[in-house]
Design an enzyme around this catalytic site. Sequence first.
Site, mmCIF file in Angstrom:
data_model
loop_
_atom_site.group_PDB
_atom_site.id
_atom_site.type_symbol
_atom_site.label_atom_id
_atom_site.label_comp_id
_atom_site.label_asym_id
_atom_site.label_seq_id
_atom_site.Cartn_x
_atom_site.Cartn_y
_atom_site.Cartn_z
ATOM 1 N N SER A 179 -4.147 -8.926 -1.559
ATOM 2 C CA SER A 179 -3.767 -8.461 -2.720
ATOM 3 C C SER A 179 -4.269 -6.957 -2.856
ATOM 4 C CB SER A 179 -4.376 -9.365 -3.938
ATOM 5 O OG SER A 179 -3.705 -9.013 -5.116
ATOM 6 N N ALA A 180 -3.351 -6.080 -3.517
ATOM 7 C CA ALA A 180 -3.482 -4.639 -3.442
ATOM 8 C C ALA A 180 -4.271 -4.407 -4.590
ATOM 9 C CB ALA A 180 -2.080 -4.068 -3.407
ATOM 10 N N HIS A 181 -4.362 -5.186 -5.630
ATOM 11 C CA HIS A 181 -5.072 -4.606 -6.840
ATOM 12 C C HIS A 181 -6.530 -4.697 -6.517
ATOM 13 C CE1 HIS A 181 -5.942 -8.261 -9.065
ATOM 14 N NE2 HIS A 181 -5.029 -8.595 -8.265
ATOM 15 N N CYS A 226 -17.593 -20.519 -21.944
ATOM 16 C CA CYS A 226 -16.959 -19.602 -23.000
ATOM 17 C C CYS A 226 -16.007 -18.677 -22.578
ATOM 18 C CB CYS A 226 -17.944 -19.111 -24.141
ATOM 19 S SG CYS A 226 -19.249 -20.345 -24.936
ATOM 20 N N ASN A 255 -15.205 -14.705 -4.829
ATOM 21 C CA ASN A 255 -14.986 -13.791 -5.723
ATOM 22 C C ASN A 255 -15.990 -13.707 -6.759
ATOM 23 O OD1 ASN A 255 -13.356 -16.352 -5.711
ATOM 24 N ND2 ASN A 255 -12.895 -15.636 -8.030
ATOM 25 N N THR A 266 14.272 -8.955 -3.603
ATOM 26 C CA THR A 266 14.208 -7.656 -3.443
ATOM 27 C C THR A 266 12.706 -7.067 -3.355
ATOM 28 O OG1 THR A 266 16.241 -7.180 -4.435
ATOM 29 C CG2 THR A 266 15.050 -5.458 -4.099
HETATM 30 C C1 LIG Z 1 -10.187 -14.738 -4.047
HETATM 31 C C2 LIG Z 1 -9.092 -14.582 -4.705
HETATM 32 N N1 LIG Z 1 -8.051 -15.088 -4.445
HETATM 33 C C3 LIG Z 1 -6.746 -15.104 -4.943
HETATM 34 C C4 LIG Z 1 -6.733 -14.248 -5.940
HETATM 35 C C5 LIG Z 1 -5.464 -13.917 -6.724
HETATM 36 O O1 LIG Z 1 -4.948 -12.626 -6.477
HETATM 37 P P1 LIG Z 1 -3.852 -12.059 -7.406
HETATM 38 O O2 LIG Z 1 -4.388 -11.404 -8.635
HETATM 39 O O3 LIG Z 1 -3.250 -11.063 -6.605
HETATM 40 O O4 LIG Z 1 -2.621 -13.195 -7.691
HETATM 41 C C6 LIG Z 1 -7.711 -13.217 -6.565
HETATM 42 C C7 LIG Z 1 -7.960 -12.500 -7.586
HETATM 43 O O5 LIG Z 1 -7.898 -12.972 -8.788
HETATM 44 C C8 LIG Z 1 -9.004 -13.645 -5.831
HETATM 45 O O6 LIG Z 1 -10.388 -13.083 -6.091
#
Ligand SMILES: Cc1ncc(COP(=O)(O)O)c(C=O)c1O
Lengths: 388, 144
Positions: free
Chosen positions: A200-202, A326, A152, A238
């Site tokens: 993860s959708a966002h 920081c 990430n 749910t």
């Molecule tokens: C590599 C990775 N794993 C897990 C997550 C966590 O996903 P979520 O924000 O949907 O819990 C993120 C995002 O923050 C991510 O970049």
Amino acid sequence: MKGQIYFDHAATTAVKPEVIAKMLPYFAVDYANPSSVYSISRTARHAVEESRETIAQCIGADKDEIYFTSGGTEADNWAIRGSAYANKNKGNHIITTEFEHHAVLHTCKQLEKEGFEVTYIKPDSEGIIHTSDIEKAITDKTILITIMFANNEIGTIQPIYEIGKLAKEKGILFHTDAVQAVGAVPINVKEMNIDMLSMSAHKFYGPKGIGALYVRKGVRPQVFMQGGAQEKNRRAGTENVPGIVGFAAALFDACMHTEENALKLGQMRDYLITEVMNKIPYVKLNGHISKRLPNNANFSFEFIEGEALLLSLDLEGIAASSGSACTSGSLDPSHVLLSIGLPHEIAHGSLRITLGDDNTYYQIDYLVEKLITIVDRLRKMSPLYHEN
Amino acid sequence: MEYTKEVMEHFVNPHNVGELENANAVGEVGNAKCGDIMRMSMYIEDGIIKDIRFKTFGCGAAIATSSVATDLVKGKTLEEALMVTNKQVIDMLGGLPDVKIHCSVLAEEAIHAAISNYCETTGIELPGLKKHCDGCCECCKGEE
Ligand SMILES: Cc1ncc(COP(=O)(O)O)c(C=O)c1O
């Protein structure tokens, strides 16, 4: 976020209007609980199952291998804890990497406290994990390999196909945190021998708070969320129907345009890298130049600190991110940058730019222009910098 | 985490930035590992800090606290300067987020380090001189 130039798409993305439109009916019109017996709940049930099918297709899975969760974090926790405890009788050893997301790393740290043993593989200086290092770490007690698909922070893409092959040969479960990769690069869980995959959708223009764990048929991580019979008794609660619908709509759109988006964003990203490297001295690109997500650029600017850089960019209306201590509220800079061997002072001066749909070449030019001035100003203030 | 208007003002337009050519007191504290280094150079005459400049590697709060600290001691006697505390720096900035308190401690230490350097070279003895950063980041945490 009017008037802002957003360069932090790895943190999250805006939900696409088309996606919102698809979600809307499930809030107040077709709002019935999908598990109920009356006829109006069938619309909701149908929407959930259709979404599941769409999501499965996008990653080459079967419909009944997709389990909805509250997001990437829950999917990671479930896959790892669930597999560790489900296989406790076979062994107690887990292999992961030093530069996983905290959702994986902290789960592994906790499992260590509970008696499991974890090997943290170090990536090379370009942020790539070597399959041979994983092979060397395997013992007869190894029950799980969990390696992120794409990092990430530095965006580096791992040799998932090779790792999947190795895991299959050795008969060890393989989980991958693909939160950053899904929708951005082609994924086929069958071809890649992936047993479990978190999404993860966002991260791809879908809503926050909804994700899924793909679990290959026959693989049974222990149930993590106890309660009702949803998700075939394996994940209670749910269903977040609007979220699930938005997830599927966003992923479908991303999967239909993976190649085209990757090409477009990749070219823009390469332009950004060239501009920054040519116009600003003492700058380093973190992570492998080509084995990385098409939208990710991560730089280290020597002699300056990342938070000061982010604050200055924010004053110019630019949103970005940094691995500086920081910005994390801790004393150490990003574990990802340290894992690829950056000295602390260089890691403190990092800047992550992650591009998305809404970015333009004009915005990149604006960013580079502002960066030149800001970096120069901060360097002139820095005791580490000596002009000559 | 959010900064006050005062922090942002000092971050955007810090006072007394640079290095004094005719400095007779120089102190540097912090380390790159923690992400904060402050360097202060002073020109001291007749026991008074006639001029001062700073250079800081660090976050917004580190730059703002350096700026305020130089303002607070400029024109003061050495004894007065040694009485300036990190609390005063925080007050001048209208507050600091908890995780940034250590920046104000570092600013206070930087003043002491520069004056200490002056005392060493001139042989003057001053009460109230504190020892400065030994590179132990944890030590500064939460001090107020
Ligand atoms: C590599 C990775 N794993 C897990 C997550 C966590 O996903 P979520 O924000 O949907 O819990 C993120 C995002 O923050 C991510 O970049």
